[in-house]
Design a protein around this motif. Structure first.
Motif, mmCIF file in Angstrom:
data_model
loop_
_atom_site.group_PDB
_atom_site.id
_atom_site.type_symbol
_atom_site.label_atom_id
_atom_site.label_comp_id
_atom_site.label_asym_id
_atom_site.label_seq_id
_atom_site.Cartn_x
_atom_site.Cartn_y
_atom_site.Cartn_z
ATOM 1 N N ARG A 1 34.531 24.668 38.459
ATOM 2 C CA ARG A 1 33.621 24.679 37.317
ATOM 3 C C ARG A 1 32.248 25.227 37.663
ATOM 4 N NH1 ARG A 1 32.292 20.168 35.822
ATOM 5 N NH2 ARG A 1 32.283 20.275 33.566
ATOM 6 N N ASN A 2 31.964 25.393 38.949
ATOM 7 C CA ASN A 2 30.685 25.988 39.367
ATOM 8 C C ASN A 2 30.656 27.497 39.159
ATOM 9 O OD1 ASN A 2 29.538 23.524 40.345
ATOM 10 N ND2 ASN A 2 30.832 23.680 42.161
ATOM 11 N N VAL A 3 31.819 28.123 39.021
ATOM 12 C CA VAL A 3 31.850 29.597 38.966
ATOM 13 C C VAL A 3 32.661 30.142 37.796
ATOM 14 C CG1 VAL A 3 31.586 29.805 41.466
ATOM 15 C CG2 VAL A 3 33.887 29.723 40.490
ATOM 16 N N TRP A 4 33.299 29.309 37.020
ATOM 17 C CA TRP A 4 34.183 29.862 36.002
ATOM 18 C C TRP A 4 33.416 30.355 34.784
ATOM 19 C CZ3 TRP A 4 37.546 25.098 34.206
ATOM 20 C CH2 TRP A 4 36.767 24.236 33.426
ATOM 21 N N GLU A 5 34.141 31.081 33.929
ATOM 22 C CA GLU A 5 33.549 31.687 32.738
ATOM 23 C C GLU A 5 34.020 30.992 31.464
ATOM 24 O OE1 GLU A 5 34.765 35.731 32.927
ATOM 25 O OE2 GLU A 5 34.004 36.025 34.961
ATOM 26 N N ASP A 6 34.788 29.918 31.584
ATOM 27 C CA ASP A 6 35.375 29.266 30.424
ATOM 28 C C ASP A 6 34.466 28.174 29.880
ATOM 29 O OD1 ASP A 6 37.423 30.941 30.940
ATOM 30 O OD2 ASP A 6 38.845 29.425 31.607
ATOM 31 N N ASN B 1 39.548 31.666 33.876
ATOM 32 C CA ASN B 1 38.835 32.839 34.366
ATOM 33 C C ASN B 1 37.814 32.386 35.402
ATOM 34 O OD1 ASN B 1 39.839 34.916 32.320
ATOM 35 N ND2 ASN B 1 38.947 33.389 30.951
ATOM 36 N N TYR B 2 37.894 32.923 36.600
ATOM 37 C CA TYR B 2 37.001 32.476 37.660
ATOM 38 C C TYR B 2 37.031 33.483 38.808
ATOM 39 C CZ TYR B 2 41.378 30.998 39.880
ATOM 40 O OH TYR B 2 42.636 30.979 40.417
ATOM 41 N N SER B 3 36.173 33.283 39.768
ATOM 42 C CA SER B 3 36.176 34.108 40.974
ATOM 43 C C SER B 3 36.279 33.197 42.194
ATOM 44 C CB SER B 3 34.909 34.958 41.061
ATOM 45 O OG SER B 3 33.751 34.143 41.099
ATOM 46 N N TYR B 4 36.840 33.732 43.254
ATOM 47 C CA TYR B 4 36.929 32.996 44.514
ATOM 48 C C TYR B 4 37.020 33.994 45.656
ATOM 49 C CZ TYR B 4 41.937 33.957 45.160
ATOM 50 O OH TYR B 4 43.149 34.568 45.368
ATOM 51 N N PHE B 5 36.978 33.497 46.874
ATOM 52 C CA PHE B 5 37.077 34.356 48.044
ATOM 53 C C PHE B 5 38.493 34.268 48.603
ATOM 54 C CE2 PHE B 5 32.573 33.663 47.575
ATOM 55 C CZ PHE B 5 32.044 34.917 47.830
ATOM 56 N N ALA B 6 39.158 35.415 48.643
ATOM 57 C CA ALA B 6 40.549 35.477 49.073
ATOM 58 C C ALA B 6 40.663 35.203 50.566
ATOM 59 C CB ALA B 6 41.143 36.837 48.721
ATOM 60 N N VAL B 7 41.915 35.200 51.053
ATOM 61 C CA VAL B 7 42.179 34.816 52.437
ATOM 62 C C VAL B 7 41.489 35.749 53.432
ATOM 63 C CG1 VAL B 7 44.317 36.136 52.668
ATOM 64 C CG2 VAL B 7 44.010 34.001 53.976
ATOM 65 N N GLN C 1 38.253 38.387 41.433
ATOM 66 C CA GLN C 1 38.089 37.923 40.066
ATOM 67 C C GLN C 1 39.453 37.683 39.454
ATOM 68 O OE1 GLN C 1 35.159 37.253 38.350
ATOM 69 N NE2 GLN C 1 36.534 36.412 36.790
ATOM 70 N N VAL C 2 39.664 36.476 38.961
ATOM 71 C CA VAL C 2 40.940 36.113 38.354
ATOM 72 C C VAL C 2 40.766 36.059 36.838
ATOM 73 C CG1 VAL C 2 42.701 34.311 38.130
ATOM 74 C CG2 VAL C 2 41.702 34.815 40.368
ATOM 75 N N SER C 3 41.692 36.688 36.131
ATOM 76 C CA SER C 3 41.708 36.635 34.673
ATOM 77 C C SER C 3 42.800 35.681 34.219
ATOM 78 C CB SER C 3 41.976 38.027 34.082
ATOM 79 O OG SER C 3 40.939 38.921 34.425
ATOM 80 N N ARG C 4 42.476 34.867 33.271
ATOM 81 C CA ARG C 4 43.433 33.897 32.738
ATOM 82 C C ARG C 4 44.667 34.619 32.179
ATOM 83 N NH1 ARG C 4 42.295 29.780 27.641
ATOM 84 N NH2 ARG C 4 43.931 28.246 28.119
ATOM 85 N N ARG D 1 40.676 41.918 42.054
ATOM 86 C CA ARG D 1 41.124 41.224 40.853
ATOM 87 C C ARG D 1 42.580 40.813 41.062
ATOM 88 N NH1 ARG D 1 40.409 46.640 40.240
ATOM 89 N NH2 ARG D 1 42.139 47.896 39.423
ATOM 90 N N ASN D 2 43.123 40.021 40.155
ATOM 91 C CA ASN D 2 44.487 39.528 40.364
ATOM 92 C C ASN D 2 45.510 40.553 39.849
ATOM 93 O OD1 ASN D 2 43.448 38.750 37.788
ATOM 94 N ND2 ASN D 2 45.130 37.321 37.497
ATOM 95 N N GLU D 3 45.513 41.699 40.498
ATOM 96 C CA GLU D 3 46.464 42.759 40.219
ATOM 97 C C GLU D 3 47.052 43.252 41.527
ATOM 98 O OE1 GLU D 3 44.854 45.896 37.880
ATOM 99 O OE2 GLU D 3 43.998 44.550 36.369
ATOM 100 N N GLY D 4 48.198 43.934 41.434
ATOM 101 C CA GLY D 4 48.831 44.482 42.618
ATOM 102 C C GLY D 4 49.117 45.961 42.448
ATOM 103 N N CYS D 5 49.361 46.635 43.551
ATOM 104 C CA CYS D 5 49.638 48.075 43.510
ATOM 105 C C CYS D 5 51.056 48.356 43.017
ATOM 106 C CB CYS D 5 49.413 48.703 44.882
ATOM 107 S SG CYS D 5 50.385 47.921 46.194
#
Length: 395
Positions: free
Chosen positions: A68-73, A307-313, A319-322, A371-375
Motif C-alpha cells: 500500500r506504500n507504492v500502489w496506484e489503487d 497496480n503497483y511497482s516492486y524490485f524484481a529478483v 511495474q505490474v498492471s492489474r 513491466r509484467n510482460e514477456g518476449c
C-alpha cells in the motif's frame, strides 16, 4: 464420424464416441486452441475450489513492508451489493470448499465483515480469516468462534516488541492479548476452532528472531507458522531481502505440541525457498483458486490483483498492471472462471509456458522486464514470479 458441435462463441461440445478413448468427459464443452501445430482441448468446468475475497483495501496500519506504500489503487471497501453477487455465484461452483477473507487491506476494518463470514458459513464453506490481530477484541473474537471460522491467520513480523513496532508501528502486546482472549473464548465455547496460524515476513532486521518463532507459536497456541520472504516494493525494502543472500537457518524446533481439547496435535513451520530455481509452479492455479477484489474484479492470483511497482529478483524496478478476467457485478464467478481467456491462461500457467527472465542472456537489455510482460508466451507474463518460486508465500 461423430458430430462436433461448435456454437457461436467457438465453444466445442464433443460426443462420447470422440472423447471416451481419450478419457475425456462426454457432453463437456471445450475451448479449442492450436499450439505448435497441435490441437489442445481445454475443458470448461466450474471446478473452482478456493475463493480469496478482498473485503477492503483500507487498513488500520501503515507497515513499512506493505504494497500500500507504492500502489496506484484506491482505498475502498467491497459493497454489500457486490458481495451478494459473489455469494449468489457460489451456488454454481460445486467443488468450492473454502473462502479466504484477506488481501492487502485489513478485513476487520470492514463494517460488515462478520455478516460476510456468516453468509459464507451458512453455505457450509470453510472460512479462513487473515488479520493483523489489532482489532480482534473480545466481542469480535467470540463472534468468530461462534461463526465457525476454522483458520485465523495473524501477521506478526517480530517476536520482540521493538522489532514488531519498527515494522508495523503498533504494539505486539495488544495482538498477543487479543489472541489470549480468543483462546479463552474457544475454551468457553468448547471449540477447537479457529486454528491459529502465524504469518511471518522474514527480513534482515528480524532474521535473528526466526529461531524464536516456535516459542511464540507455543505461547500463542498456534498450530502453524508460515514464513515468507518480503517482496521489496521500495528502495528501503531492497536492503531487507534475504533470498539469494541468506539461507533460513536450521531451527532447533521445527514442530511443537499444540493442545486440542484432550488431544495433542503437532504444530508445523513452513519456510520459503531462498534462491531462484528451475522449478516453477503456481499454487493459485494448482489449488484452483481465484481472487475477488474489493470492486468485484476477478484476478487469477495476488500478484496480479493490483497496480503497483516492486524490485524484481535482479534488482530492476518492475511495474505490474492489474489483470482482471471479469467482474462479478456483471458476470457470475462460473462464467468468468470458464471464459476462454481464463481457461487458456490457467493452461499456460499450469505448464508454465513463460520465459525464465532471471536466466536469460539478454536480460540486461530487455525492455519487457520493466513491466509484467514477456518476449513470448502469454501476457501478462508470469516469467519472474516470486510466488511461483515459493520465495513469496501466502496463506
Amino acid at each position: 464420424m461423430p458430430k462436433v458441435k461448435i456454437d457461436e462463441h467457438h465453444r466445442l461440445t464433443l460426443p462420447a464416441e470422440f472423447l471416451q478413448p481419450r478419457h475425456l468427459a462426454p457432453d463437456t464443452e471445450y475451448w479449442l486452441e492450436e499450439r505448435e501445430g497441435d490441437l489442445i482441448f481445454h475443458p470448461r468446468l466450474p471446478d473452482v475450489r478456493k475463493i480469496y475475497i478482498e473485503p477492503t483495501t483500507s487498513c488500520n496500519l501503515r507497515c513499512s513492508i506493505c504494497i500500500r506504500n507504492v500502489w496506484e489503487d484506491p482505498e475502498a471497501e467491497m459493497s454489500m451489493d457486490t458481495f451478494q453477487h459473489l455469494v449468489e455465484s457460489l451456488e454454481e461452483l460445486p467443488n468450492r470448499n473454502r473462502v479466504i477473507f484477506t488481501g492487502f487491506g485489513e478485513p476487520l476494518t470492514h463494517p460488515h465483515i462478520l455478516e460476510m463470514i456468516q453468509q459464507v458459513r451458512e453455505r457450509d464453506l470453510a472460512v479462513t480469516l487473515g488479520t493483523n490481530g489489532l482489532l480482534l477484541d473480545g466481542e469480535t473474537g467470540l463472534r468468530i468462534v461462534e461463526l465457525g471460522v476454522d483458520r485465523l491467520v495473524v501477521s506478526m513480523d517480530g517476536v520482540k516488541p521493538e522489532t514488531y513496532a519498527g515494522i508495523r508501528g503498533a504494539t505486539l502486546s495488544q495482538v498477543l492479548d487479543n489472541i489470549r482472549t480468543l483462546n479463552e473464548a474457544k475454551n468457553k465455547q468448547g471449540s477447537l476452532f479457529p486454528a491459529l496460524e502465524i504469518e511471518f515476513v522474514a527480513l534482515k532486521s528480524n532474521f535473528p528472531e526466526l529461531a524464536e518463532l516456535a516459542g511464540l507459536a507455543i505461547r500463542s497456541s498456534a498450530a502453524r507458522v508460515l514464513v515468507s520472504n518480503v517482496l521489496p516494493y521500495s528502495e528501503s525494502m531492497r536492503g531487507e531481502i534475504l533470498y539469494g543472500y541468506e539461507p533460513i537457518p536450521p531451527l532447533s524446533a521445527c514442530g511443537w505440541p499444540v493442545k486440542a481439547d484432550a488431544w495433542l496435535t503437532w504444530g508445523s513451520m513452513e519456510r520459503p525457498r531462498m534462491h531462484w530455481g528451475a522449478e516453477r509452479r503456481c499454487r493459485f492455479v494448482r489449488d484452483r483458486a481465484l481472487v475477488v477484489g474489493w470492486d468485484g474484479g476477478v484476478s487469477p492470483c495476488y500478484a496480479l490483483s493490483h497496480n503497483y511497482s516492486y524490485f524484481a529478483v535482479d534488482g530492476r524496478k518492475k511495474q505490474v498492471s492489474r489483470y482482471i478476467l471479469g467482474n462479478i457485478n456483471s458476470q457470475s464467478l462460473g462464467e468468468i472462471w470458464m471464459s476462454e481467456e481464463y481457461v487458456r491462461f490457467r493452461s499456460q500457467v499450469l505448464h508454465f509456458r513463460f520465459p525464465s527472465c532471471p536466466d536469460c542472456d539478454l536480460r540486461e537489455t530487455c525492455d519487457f522486464r520493466g513491466r509484467n510482460e514477456g518476449c513470448w508466451g502469454w501476457n501478462p507474463s508470469c516469467a519472474d514470479c516470486l510466488w511461483a518460486q515459493d520465495i513469496i508465500r501466502c496463506p
